[in-house]
Every structure is written in structure tokens, then in C-alpha cells.
Design a protein around this motif. Structure first.
Motif, PDB file in Angstrom:
ATOM      1  N   ALA A 214      -9.302   7.623 -20.808  1.00  0.00           N
ATOM      2  CA  ALA A 214      -9.608   7.275 -19.415  1.00  0.00           C
ATOM      3  C   ALA A 214      -9.483   8.511 -18.531  1.00  0.00           C
ATOM      4  N   ASP A 215     -10.278   8.504 -17.486  1.00  0.00           N
ATOM      5  CA  ASP A 215     -10.117   9.503 -16.433  1.00  0.00           C
ATOM      6  C   ASP A 215      -9.084   8.962 -15.450  1.00  0.00           C
ATOM      7  N   THR A 216      -8.583   9.835 -14.598  1.00  0.00           N
ATOM      8  CA  THR A 216      -7.631   9.430 -13.567  1.00  0.00           C
ATOM      9  C   THR A 216      -8.111   9.985 -12.235  1.00  0.00           C
ATOM     10  N   SER A 217      -7.476   9.564 -11.170  1.00  0.00           N
ATOM     11  CA  SER A 217      -7.718  10.193  -9.871  1.00  0.00           C
ATOM     12  C   SER A 217      -6.546  11.103  -9.519  1.00  0.00           C
ATOM     13  N   SER A 218      -5.704  11.382 -10.494  1.00  0.00           N
ATOM     14  CA  SER A 218      -4.552  12.258 -10.324  1.00  0.00           C
ATOM     15  C   SER A 218      -4.944  13.708 -10.617  1.00  0.00           C
ATOM     16  N   THR A 219      -4.386  14.609  -9.836  1.00  0.00           N
ATOM     17  CA  THR A 219      -4.557  16.040 -10.094  1.00  0.00           C
ATOM     18  C   THR A 219      -3.187  16.699 -10.087  1.00  0.00           C
ATOM     19  N   LEU A 220      -3.115  17.841 -10.747  1.00  0.00           N
ATOM     20  CA  LEU A 220      -1.881  18.628 -10.767  1.00  0.00           C
ATOM     21  C   LEU A 220      -2.291  20.090 -10.771  1.00  0.00           C
ATOM     22  N   ALA A 221      -1.754  20.833  -9.836  1.00  0.00           N
ATOM     23  CA  ALA A 221      -2.066  22.261  -9.697  1.00  0.00           C
ATOM     24  C   ALA A 221      -3.580  22.479  -9.598  1.00  0.00           C
ATOM     25  N   GLY A 222      -4.282  21.540  -8.959  1.00  0.00           N
ATOM     26  CA  GLY A 222      -5.714  21.667  -8.745  1.00  0.00           C
ATOM     27  C   GLY A 222      -6.585  21.237  -9.923  1.00  0.00           C
ATOM     28  N   HIS A 223      -5.975  20.735 -10.984  1.00  0.00           N
ATOM     29  CA  HIS A 223      -6.722  20.310 -12.154  1.00  0.00           C
ATOM     30  C   HIS A 223      -6.659  18.791 -12.295  1.00  0.00           C
ATOM     31  N   PRO A 224      -7.793  18.163 -12.673  1.00  0.00           N
ATOM     32  CA  PRO A 224      -7.752  16.716 -12.902  1.00  0.00           C
ATOM     33  C   PRO A 224      -6.918  16.390 -14.145  1.00  0.00           C
ATOM     34  N   ARG A 225      -6.322  15.225 -14.127  1.00  0.00           N
ATOM     35  CA  ARG A 225      -5.569  14.744 -15.290  1.00  0.00           C
ATOM     36  C   ARG A 225      -6.369  13.646 -15.976  1.00  0.00           C
ATOM     37  N   VAL A 226      -6.153  13.522 -17.275  1.00  0.00           N
ATOM     38  CA  VAL A 226      -6.807  12.489 -18.062  1.00  0.00           C
ATOM     39  C   VAL A 226      -5.733  11.705 -18.825  1.00  0.00           C
ATOM     40  N   VAL A 227      -6.089  10.481 -19.217  1.00  0.00           N
ATOM     41  CA  VAL A 227      -5.211   9.696 -20.091  1.00  0.00           C
ATOM     42  C   VAL A 227      -5.684   9.953 -21.513  1.00  0.00           C
ATOM     43  N   MET A 228      -4.775  10.362 -22.368  1.00  0.00           N
ATOM     44  CA  MET A 228      -5.095  10.617 -23.766  1.00  0.00           C
ATOM     45  C   MET A 228      -4.152   9.804 -24.636  1.00  0.00           C
ATOM     46  N   ARG A 229      -4.653   9.392 -25.807  1.00  0.00           N
ATOM     47  CA  ARG A 229      -3.827   8.611 -26.724  1.00  0.00           C
ATOM     48  C   ARG A 229      -3.861   9.226 -28.117  1.00  0.00           C
ATOM     49  N   SER A 230      -2.741   9.038 -28.800  1.00  0.00           N
ATOM     50  CA  SER A 230      -2.647   9.496 -30.188  1.00  0.00           C
ATOM     51  C   SER A 230      -3.595   8.672 -31.051  1.00  0.00           C
ATOM     52  N   ALA A 231      -4.119   9.304 -32.058  1.00  0.00           N
ATOM     53  CA  ALA A 231      -5.103   8.629 -32.920  1.00  0.00           C
ATOM     54  C   ALA A 231      -4.431   7.638 -33.832  1.00  0.00           C
TER      55      ALA A 231
END
Length: 188
Positions: A171-188
Motif C-alpha cells: 500500500a501507499d501512504t500519505s505519510s512522509t519522512l524527511a521529504g520522502h513518501p513512505r510505503v507499507v511493505m510486508r514480509s513475503a
């Protein structure tokens, strides 16, 4: 890799305590606590809160050690439901109803960076969470697309780092940190 237990609290302190004892450091509690409580805790209370967490049946994270037995890394990992910020976030979505665990903090001691410690921390945190019954582990790294990430904000990791560890973007997020977008990632 070892769970951060009460008998390893000195090593937790090595990894998480601020350089100045009177400073209010994170102690990997900022995402865990409700904001009002998080802001109300002073240096001693934060340390004591982490000490108590290390005494619980499920550890608040894992520690990495070098060949000589010195602690060189920390990863915060816990059920998302125990992490106030992520559980109540309007910017980092819940992907589904799976009771995911969150891996939200990676810290490697200076002098040990660039040696695979972060990669080992990710693997160790996933192994620990799965051993505790986690159905899946998710993380919320920055998608910096190869750009430099400010070292004070690098604790969340990068998309490339987690992809190399077998995680995939869910999933994408609307969160950013240090000017970079954050994403939701999951272990395989």
C-alpha cells in the motif's frame, strides 16, 4: 540475534539511550505510546518504561551482536495493535484485517554500518515475530528512490532495503519522512 529481554537491558540502553543522560530520547517509545503520554514522560520515565517492556513475555525488539559479543544493532518489532501511532494512523493505512506485526525502527551503531547489520536485524525481527505467532510483518520505510536519507530519519529504513529482505509493497501512504513518501511493505 536476541530478543531485548530484561537481562539484556544494558544492551538496550547502549542502543537507545540518548548521549546526554538528561536528554529526552525516544527509547523506541514514540510510535508505541499515545501522544499525550509520550510527551509527558521525562528521561527517567522513558528508560523505566522500556525496562518494563523488556520484562514482558513478548520483547519490544531484537538486538544484534558482533562476533565479539558486543551489541551493534536494535530493531523495534511488535504487534501493530500495541503501537498507538500506527494503530490509529490516518496516513498509514491498515491493509486488511490480518493482525500484522510492525517493524518500525532499525538502529545500527556507528562503526558497524555498511556491514549487513540492518539486513540481519530485519531478518531477526521477522523471525522473532513469526516465532511469537505473527501472521505477517509489515514496515513503513521511505521510498527514497536512491536519494540520500538524513541519518536522523534513517531509522525507518528504505524501500530498497526491505525489498532486498523479501518484503513487498502492499500500500501507499500519505505519510512522509524527511521529504520522502513512505510505503507499507510486508514480509513475503
Amino acid at each position: 540475534m536476541e530478543p531485548a529481554t530484561a537481562d539484556r537491558f544494558d544492551d538496550v540502553t547502549t542502543m537507545l539511550a540518548p548521549k546526554k543522560p538528561a536528554a529526552v530520547g525516544c527509547w523506541c517509545l514514540s510510535y508505541r505510546l499515545e501522544p499525550r503520554e509520550n510527551q509527558s514522560l521525562g528521561p527517567r520515565e522513558r528508560r523505566d518504561r522500556m525496562r518494563a517492556l523488556c520484562g514482558e513475555a513478548v520483547s519490544p525488539g531484537v538486538l544484534a551482536y558482533d562476533a565479539g559479543g558486543d551489541v551493534v544493532g536494535w530493531a523495534g518489532v511488535a504487534p501493530r495493535s500495541q503501537l498507538y501511532t500506527f494503530e490509529h494512523s490516518t496516513k498509514i493505512p491498515h491493509v486488511d484485517d490480518v493482525q500484522a506485526w510492525s517493524l518500525w525502527c532499525l538502529k545500527v551503531r556507528a562503526g558497524h554500518r555498511g556491514q549487513g547489520v540492518a539486513r540481519a536485524l530485519i531478518a531477526g525481527a521477522v523471525d522473532y515475530a513469526i516465532a511469537q505467532g505473527a501472521p505477517v510483518v509489515e514496515s513503513y520505510p521511505v521510498d527514497n528512490r536512491g536519494a540520500k536519507v538524513d541519518t536522523t530519519m534513517a531509522f525507518v529504513g528504505t524501500r530498497a532495503m526491505f525489498e532486498a529482505a523479501g518484503f513487498r509493497v502492499v500500500a501507499d501512504t500519505s505519510s512522509t519522512l524527511a521529504g520522502h513518501p513512505r510505503v507499507v511493505m510486508r514480509s513475503a
